[in-house]
Design a protein around this motif. Structure first.
Motif, PDB file in Angstrom:
ATOM      1  N   ALA A 121       9.425  52.569  28.257  1.00  0.00           N
ATOM      2  CA  ALA A 121       9.298  53.411  29.448  1.00  0.00           C
ATOM      3  C   ALA A 121       7.898  53.295  30.041  1.00  0.00           C
ATOM      4  O   ALA A 121       7.722  53.245  31.265  1.00  0.00           O
ATOM      5  CB  ALA A 121       9.611  54.867  29.091  1.00  0.00           C
ATOM      6  N   HIS A 122       6.889  53.249  29.179  1.00  0.00           N
ATOM      7  CA  HIS A 122       5.520  53.080  29.675  1.00  0.00           C
ATOM      8  C   HIS A 122       5.354  51.752  30.402  1.00  0.00           C
ATOM      9  O   HIS A 122       4.739  51.694  31.478  1.00  0.00           O
ATOM     10  CB  HIS A 122       4.519  53.157  28.525  1.00  0.00           C
ATOM     11  N   ASP A 123       5.917  50.695  29.831  1.00  0.00           N
ATOM     12  CA  ASP A 123       5.833  49.390  30.497  1.00  0.00           C
ATOM     13  C   ASP A 123       6.472  49.452  31.873  1.00  0.00           C
ATOM     14  O   ASP A 123       5.989  48.821  32.826  1.00  0.00           O
ATOM     15  CB  ASP A 123       6.528  48.321  29.642  1.00  0.00           C
ATOM     16  N   TYR A 124       7.530  50.247  31.986  1.00  0.00           N
ATOM     17  CA  TYR A 124       8.203  50.383  33.279  1.00  0.00           C
ATOM     18  C   TYR A 124       7.303  51.090  34.286  1.00  0.00           C
ATOM     19  O   TYR A 124       7.316  50.755  35.478  1.00  0.00           O
ATOM     20  CB  TYR A 124       9.508  51.157  33.099  1.00  0.00           C
ATOM     21  N   THR A 125       6.518  52.067  33.818  1.00  0.00           N
ATOM     22  CA  THR A 125       5.636  52.778  34.755  1.00  0.00           C
ATOM     23  C   THR A 125       4.577  51.836  35.337  1.00  0.00           C
ATOM     24  O   THR A 125       4.044  52.097  36.422  1.00  0.00           O
ATOM     25  CB  THR A 125       4.918  53.954  34.060  1.00  0.00           C
ATOM     26  N   LEU A 126       4.259  50.777  34.610  1.00  0.00           N
ATOM     27  CA  LEU A 126       3.244  49.842  35.090  1.00  0.00           C
ATOM     28  C   LEU A 126       3.711  49.065  36.307  1.00  0.00           C
ATOM     29  O   LEU A 126       2.899  48.445  37.011  1.00  0.00           O
ATOM     30  CB  LEU A 126       2.848  48.867  33.971  1.00  0.00           C
ATOM     31  N   LEU A 127       5.028  49.105  36.570  1.00  0.00           N
ATOM     32  CA  LEU A 127       5.561  48.429  37.746  1.00  0.00           C
ATOM     33  C   LEU A 127       5.202  49.183  39.021  1.00  0.00           C
ATOM     34  O   LEU A 127       5.335  48.641  40.122  1.00  0.00           O
ATOM     35  CB  LEU A 127       7.079  48.278  37.634  1.00  0.00           C
ATOM     36  N   GLY A 128       4.800  50.457  38.850  1.00  0.00           N
ATOM     37  CA  GLY A 128       4.305  51.219  39.992  1.00  0.00           C
ATOM     38  C   GLY A 128       5.363  51.783  40.900  1.00  0.00           C
ATOM     39  O   GLY A 128       5.104  52.020  42.084  1.00  0.00           O
ATOM     40  N   ASP A 129       6.576  52.015  40.396  1.00  0.00           N
ATOM     41  CA  ASP A 129       7.654  52.591  41.210  1.00  0.00           C
ATOM     42  C   ASP A 129       7.705  54.092  40.955  1.00  0.00           C
ATOM     43  O   ASP A 129       8.227  54.540  39.936  1.00  0.00           O
ATOM     44  CB  ASP A 129       8.988  51.946  40.850  1.00  0.00           C
ATOM     45  N   PRO A 130       7.163  54.921  41.859  1.00  0.00           N
ATOM     46  CA  PRO A 130       7.044  56.356  41.607  1.00  0.00           C
ATOM     47  C   PRO A 130       8.368  57.116  41.649  1.00  0.00           C
ATOM     48  O   PRO A 130       8.437  58.253  41.201  1.00  0.00           O
ATOM     49  CB  PRO A 130       6.118  56.835  42.737  1.00  0.00           C
ATOM     50  N   LYS A 131       9.423  56.510  42.162  1.00  0.00           N
ATOM     51  CA  LYS A 131      10.667  57.253  42.339  1.00  0.00           C
ATOM     52  C   LYS A 131      11.326  57.628  41.006  1.00  0.00           C
ATOM     53  O   LYS A 131      12.151  58.543  40.953  1.00  0.00           O
ATOM     54  CB  LYS A 131      11.658  56.447  43.174  1.00  0.00           C
ATOM     55  N   ASP A 132      10.975  56.915  39.928  1.00  0.00           N
ATOM     56  CA  ASP A 132      11.578  57.203  38.631  1.00  0.00           C
ATOM     57  C   ASP A 132      10.730  58.118  37.765  1.00  0.00           C
ATOM     58  O   ASP A 132      11.046  58.341  36.596  1.00  0.00           O
ATOM     59  CB  ASP A 132      11.832  55.900  37.869  1.00  0.00           C
ATOM     60  N   THR A 133       9.652  58.652  38.325  1.00  0.00           N
ATOM     61  CA  THR A 133       8.761  59.497  37.545  1.00  0.00           C
ATOM     62  C   THR A 133       9.483  60.709  36.985  1.00  0.00           C
ATOM     63  O   THR A 133       9.315  61.068  35.810  1.00  0.00           O
ATOM     64  CB  THR A 133       7.559  59.955  38.391  1.00  0.00           C
ATOM     65  N   ASP A 134      10.324  61.352  37.803  1.00  0.00           N
ATOM     66  CA  ASP A 134      11.041  62.538  37.342  1.00  0.00           C
ATOM     67  C   ASP A 134      11.966  62.212  36.180  1.00  0.00           C
ATOM     68  O   ASP A 134      12.078  62.986  35.217  1.00  0.00           O
ATOM     69  CB  ASP A 134      11.851  63.157  38.487  1.00  0.00           C
ATOM     70  N   ASN A 135      12.617  61.053  36.252  1.00  0.00           N
ATOM     71  CA  ASN A 135      13.501  60.656  35.150  1.00  0.00           C
ATOM     72  C   ASN A 135      12.713  60.485  33.848  1.00  0.00           C
ATOM     73  O   ASN A 135      13.172  60.873  32.773  1.00  0.00           O
ATOM     74  CB  ASN A 135      14.217  59.345  35.487  1.00  0.00           C
ATOM     75  N   LEU A 136      11.522  59.895  33.967  1.00  0.00           N
ATOM     76  CA  LEU A 136      10.725  59.664  32.773  1.00  0.00           C
ATOM     77  C   LEU A 136      10.162  60.966  32.210  1.00  0.00           C
ATOM     78  O   LEU A 136       9.976  61.090  30.994  1.00  0.00           O
ATOM     79  CB  LEU A 136       9.606  58.674  33.072  1.00  0.00           C
ATOM     80  N   VAL A 137       9.895  61.936  33.079  1.00  0.00           N
ATOM     81  CA  VAL A 137       9.503  63.262  32.599  1.00  0.00           C
ATOM     82  C   VAL A 137      10.655  63.870  31.798  1.00  0.00           C
ATOM     83  O   VAL A 137      10.447  64.488  30.744  1.00  0.00           O
ATOM     84  CB  VAL A 137       9.105  64.177  33.772  1.00  0.00           C
ATOM     85  N   ASP A 138      11.875  63.671  32.290  1.00  0.00           N
ATOM     86  CA  ASP A 138      13.047  64.139  31.545  1.00  0.00           C
ATOM     87  C   ASP A 138      13.149  63.449  30.185  1.00  0.00           C
ATOM     88  O   ASP A 138      13.521  64.063  29.192  1.00  0.00           O
ATOM     89  CB  ASP A 138      14.326  63.886  32.347  1.00  0.00           C
ATOM     90  N   TRP A 139      12.813  62.162  30.155  1.00  0.00           N
ATOM     91  CA  TRP A 139      12.834  61.440  28.888  1.00  0.00           C
ATOM     92  C   TRP A 139      11.886  62.084  27.882  1.00  0.00           C
ATOM     93  O   TRP A 139      12.202  62.194  26.699  1.00  0.00           O
ATOM     94  CB  TRP A 139      12.423  59.984  29.106  1.00  0.00           C
ATOM     95  N   ALA A 140      10.729  62.488  28.351  1.00  0.00           N
ATOM     96  CA  ALA A 140       9.759  63.136  27.461  1.00  0.00           C
ATOM     97  C   ALA A 140      10.359  64.402  26.857  1.00  0.00           C
ATOM     98  O   ALA A 140      10.166  64.693  25.665  1.00  0.00           O
ATOM     99  CB  ALA A 140       8.481  63.461  28.218  1.00  0.00           C
ATOM    100  N   GLU A 141      11.107  65.149  27.648  1.00  0.00           N
ATOM    101  CA  GLU A 141      11.720  66.376  27.149  1.00  0.00           C
ATOM    102  C   GLU A 141      12.810  66.085  26.128  1.00  0.00           C
ATOM    103  O   GLU A 141      12.862  66.700  25.059  1.00  0.00           O
ATOM    104  CB  GLU A 141      12.286  67.198  28.306  1.00  0.00           C
TER     105      GLU A 141
END
Length: 206
Positions: free
Chosen positions: A110-130
């Motif tokens: 998931a972190h590697d995916y954030t490096l792609l710089g696509d902010p639209k999936d940020t909320d989904n990744l916050v859900d992943w943390a939960e």
């Protein structure tokens, strides 16, 4: 020459002595058999007692899963983590200590995916943390029979999901959040080893 009467007496005594020895030997063998059987029974009882204790311990640890007021929420989030791991990553989360390494691999991806710089999936990744934070909480509960998840914390505020375990407060969702968004220096499997496993093994060796 020995008188016949005396010879008869000696023969009779010899026969009686022979039977006495046989009876004594039989009694000794019976005593040994009884002792062995008793020891076997005691061993069996001990084994059964240990088995019962082990089953009781397992049931107690099982019952501690999803403890507290957030039990339903934690169960739902944990099941989502298991489904996500299986469907998206082909990993089977089985509530073992080792499965936290699978969580680390997923969060690393998931972190590697954030490096792609696509902010639209940020909320989904916050859900992943939960959801993965809830899963780790459930692992701790299952493995130790202890721990309760709450929603809010007096210092970190609302929806910070503190997890109380053995007198300490852990923020497992925050572990996962920092791993996703801040990188490998927040490896959750290393954190789990330091904060959970080392403490478990230290307490069992004391």
């Amino acid at each position: 020459m020995m008188p016949l009467f005396t010879l008869i007496i000696l023969i009779a005594l010899a026969i009686l002595g022979f039977y006495a020895i046989r009876q004594s030997s039989a009694r000794a063998n019976k005593r040994l058999e009884d002792e062995a059987e008793g020891e076997q029974d005691r061993s069996l009882i001990k084994t059964r007692t240990n088995d019962v204790d082990e089953v009781d311990d397992r049931h107690a640890r099982q019952a501690s899963m999803y403890a507290g007021d957030l039990g339903d929420y934690q169960k739902e989030e944990t099941e989502m983590a298991i489904e996500l791991a299986r469907e998206k990553f082909g990993r089977s989360l089985d509530f073992s200590h080792r499965s936290v390494a699978d969580v680390e691999a997923i969060l690393g991806g998931a972190h590697d995916y954030t490096l792609l710089g696509d902010p639209k999936d940020t909320d989904n990744l916050v859900d992943w943390a939960e959801i993965f934070g809830c899963y780790i909480a459930t692992v701790i509960q299952k493995q130790t029979g202890e721990g309760v998840l709450a929603r809010d914390h007096q210092d970190l505020g609302d929806s910070s999901y503190p997890f109380s375990w053995r007198g300490e407060t852990l923020f497992l969702q925050l572990w996962c959040h920092k791993r996703i968004f801040d990188g490998p220096e927040y490896d959750v499997s290393r954190r789990y080893k330091a904060d959970i496993l080392d403490r478990i093994y230290r307490s069992t060796s004391e």
